[in-house]
Scaffold this active site. Structure first.
Site, mmCIF file in Angstrom:
data_model
loop_
_atom_site.group_PDB
_atom_site.id
_atom_site.type_symbol
_atom_site.label_atom_id
_atom_site.label_comp_id
_atom_site.label_asym_id
_atom_site.label_seq_id
_atom_site.Cartn_x
_atom_site.Cartn_y
_atom_site.Cartn_z
ATOM 1 N N CYS A 1 0.855 -1.185 0.000
ATOM 2 C CA CYS A 1 0.000 0.000 0.000
ATOM 3 C C CYS A 1 0.890 1.233 0.000
ATOM 4 C CB CYS A 1 -0.925 0.003 1.214
ATOM 5 S SG CYS A 1 -2.034 1.426 1.288
ATOM 6 N N CYS B 1 -5.364 5.151 -4.399
ATOM 7 C CA CYS B 1 -4.628 3.898 -4.213
ATOM 8 C C CYS B 1 -3.221 4.118 -4.748
ATOM 9 C CB CYS B 1 -5.320 2.747 -4.940
ATOM 10 S SG CYS B 1 -4.410 1.180 -4.865
#
Length: 284
Positions: A82, A227
């Site tokens: 991430c 994202c």
């Protein structure tokens, strides 16, 4: 640390990177990590705290590393990578006083990241090498001459790029991002047999060689405001096709990120904001 055994009150920090939001837990004292049920409870925006992902900061695993972290999606499933979360971990460590240098290392579940503070609440994180080999994404099938995978989705034919940035991504180029079928195609691709571990799905519109717009339907979270690994995935797929340059601004619903990939054999760098929203106490 399960729902029944969680020690309340539970102290946490709410953070966000370009609108991708996190509940951050300090587990450096050896407290066990949360189980899937507790993660889902914490992430619930009505009955918990609310977030896209939960992050646990843990003691470092290697020499020269300041901290390690684990990350879970809102549904309780574990995540490997991430980019926005990595920047938020870096910002948390700086704010906590654990880091007094502009350049330092942190461990994610899949690799060690080099992080630099590049301005107030702005961080650049080295995301590692993109992986295009289908068996390592993982993805069953082979790309055509254009580097695209041709998949059948309920009678439709869809062409997409694919890459792993430590987690699997499919990249779908669209003409108009505002009307892209994110909520329809995203789940279909995630459930497709070609992706044995499911997949994050990026929908991208090229504005010019230095600017793209992006929406991402994430595994275990659905569409999010941003994202980081999805931004990297979309950028490197487009770079491989010659659609954009090696330094690209990626505009997402929650903010703008920057992706740099100077050479094909080198690492990708992701830059963008990471901010503390508030500290809190959860009583269960």
């Amino acid at each position: 640390m399960g729902v029944e055994s969680v020690r309340c009150p539970l102290h946490f920090t709410k953070m966000q990177g370009a609108g991708n939001d996190f509940v951050v837990l300090d587990l450096r004292d050896g407290t066990p990590p949360p189980d899937a049920a507790l993660v889902a409870w914490l992430a619930d925006r009505h009955f918990g705290i609310g977030c896209d992902q939960v992050i646990a900061i843990e003691p470092p695993r290697g020499v020269g590393v300041f901290a390690a972290y684990r990350i879970w999606n809102a549904d309780g499933s574990a995540a490997q990578q991430c980019g926005n979360g990595a920047r938020c971990v870096a910002a948390w460590l700086v704010r906590d006083g654990s880091v007094a240098t502009e350049h330092f290392l942190i461990d994610s579940p899949v690799q060690t990241h080099s992080v630099r503070c590049i301005g107030k609440d702005e961080y650049a994180v080295e995301m590692g090498l993109p992986v295009f080999e289908p068996e390592r994404i993982p993805l069953s099938g082979f790309p055509n001459a254009l580097g695209e995978y041709v998949l059948s989705l309920q009678g439709e034919v869809l062409c997409c790029g694919a890459v792993s940035m430590g987690n699997p991504h499919a990249v779908v180029e669209v003409d108009l991002i505002d009307v892209a079928p994110v909520e329809r195609i995203g789940p279909l691709l995630q459930q497709h047999s070609a992706f044995p571990e499911s997949v994050n799905v990026s929908f991208v519109q090229v504005i010019d060689p230095g600017l793209v717009r992006l929406r991402v339907y994430e595994r275990g979270a659905g569409e999010t405001l941003a994202c980081g690994s999805g931004a990297c995935a979309a950028a490197v797929v487009l770079m491989q096709r010659g659609r954009v340059g090696r330094d690209v601004r990626v505009v997402l619903p929650g903010g703008t990120l920057r992706v740099q990939w100077p050479v094909s054999g080198g690492p990708v760098t992701l830059s963008g904001p990471a901010r503390c929203v508030f500290d809190g106490v959860w009583y269960g």
